[in-house]
Design a protein around this motif. Structure first.
Motif, mmCIF file in Angstrom:
data_model
loop_
_atom_site.group_PDB
_atom_site.id
_atom_site.type_symbol
_atom_site.label_atom_id
_atom_site.label_comp_id
_atom_site.label_asym_id
_atom_site.label_seq_id
_atom_site.Cartn_x
_atom_site.Cartn_y
_atom_site.Cartn_z
ATOM 1 N N TYR A 5 0.837 -1.202 0.000
ATOM 2 C CA TYR A 5 0.000 0.000 0.000
ATOM 3 C C TYR A 5 0.868 1.248 0.000
ATOM 4 N N THR A 6 0.307 2.358 -0.533
ATOM 5 C CA THR A 6 1.019 3.631 -0.520
ATOM 6 C C THR A 6 0.276 4.621 0.372
ATOM 7 N N GLU A 7 0.961 5.706 0.730
ATOM 8 C CA GLU A 7 0.329 6.769 1.510
ATOM 9 C C GLU A 7 -0.722 7.505 0.689
ATOM 10 N N ASP A 8 -0.669 7.344 -0.641
ATOM 11 C CA ASP A 8 -1.662 7.961 -1.537
ATOM 12 C C ASP A 8 -2.869 7.042 -1.753
ATOM 13 N N HIS A 9 -2.959 5.960 -0.976
ATOM 14 C CA HIS A 9 -4.101 5.042 -0.974
ATOM 15 C C HIS A 9 -4.214 4.186 -2.233
ATOM 16 N N MET A 111 3.997 0.200 2.236
ATOM 17 C CA MET A 111 3.471 -0.340 3.491
ATOM 18 C C MET A 111 2.842 -1.714 3.279
ATOM 19 N N TYR A 116 -0.821 0.099 6.632
ATOM 20 C CA TYR A 116 -1.839 0.909 5.953
ATOM 21 C C TYR A 116 -3.068 1.106 6.857
ATOM 22 N N LEU A 119 -2.397 3.751 9.227
ATOM 23 C CA LEU A 119 -2.415 5.064 8.564
ATOM 24 C C LEU A 119 -3.840 5.622 8.494
ATOM 25 N N ILE A 120 -4.806 4.769 8.148
ATOM 26 C CA ILE A 120 -6.174 5.265 7.940
ATOM 27 C C ILE A 120 -7.021 5.223 9.217
#
Length: 121
Positions: A5-9, A111, A116, A119-120
């Motif tokens: 996963y990325t921080e940009d979803h 991630m 992830y 993060l969310i």
């Protein structure tokens, strides 16, 4: 297969040197009703972090960024006719690209599912 996963979803499902890319259910939920998806063509190459598409909803437009460097092997053409699929099955049928990964080392910057979810949260 391994999920990243990325921080940009964005999510990546990696199988060998091929990754399937899409946006997460969280991102689709935040966007609201998706009305348009613009994707690049097969054969195009890009660097990690490059903009590789756009998803538009009734609320906003959001860029899709390349989670890793690579070449587009296949774009999900069905999304042009049925962009709402992004809301219905963002982490399966509504994938955006299948790409050939140029540098597998870049996956280490992404991630896993647990990170992830943190993060969310």
């Amino acid at each position: 297969m391994a999920l990243y996963y990325t921080e940009d979803h964005e999510w990546l499902d990696v199988d060998g040197d091929i990754a399937t890319i899409g946006i997460t259910a969280h991102a689709a939920e935040q966007l609201g009703e998706v009305v348009f998806v613009e994707l690049k063509d097969a054969g195009e190459s890009f660097e990690q972090g490059d903009e590789i598409g756009v998803v538009e909803s009734v609320k906003a437009a959001s860029e899709i960024y390349a989670p890793v460097t690579g070449e587009i092997m296949e774009a999900n053409e069905a999304l042009a006719d049925t962009p709402a699929n992004v809301n219905e099955s963002p982490e399966s049928d509504a994938w955006f690209y299948k790409i050939k990964i140029a540098d597998a080392g870049e996956l280490e910057k992404l991630m896993d599912e647990a990170a992830y979810k943190d993060l969310i949260a």
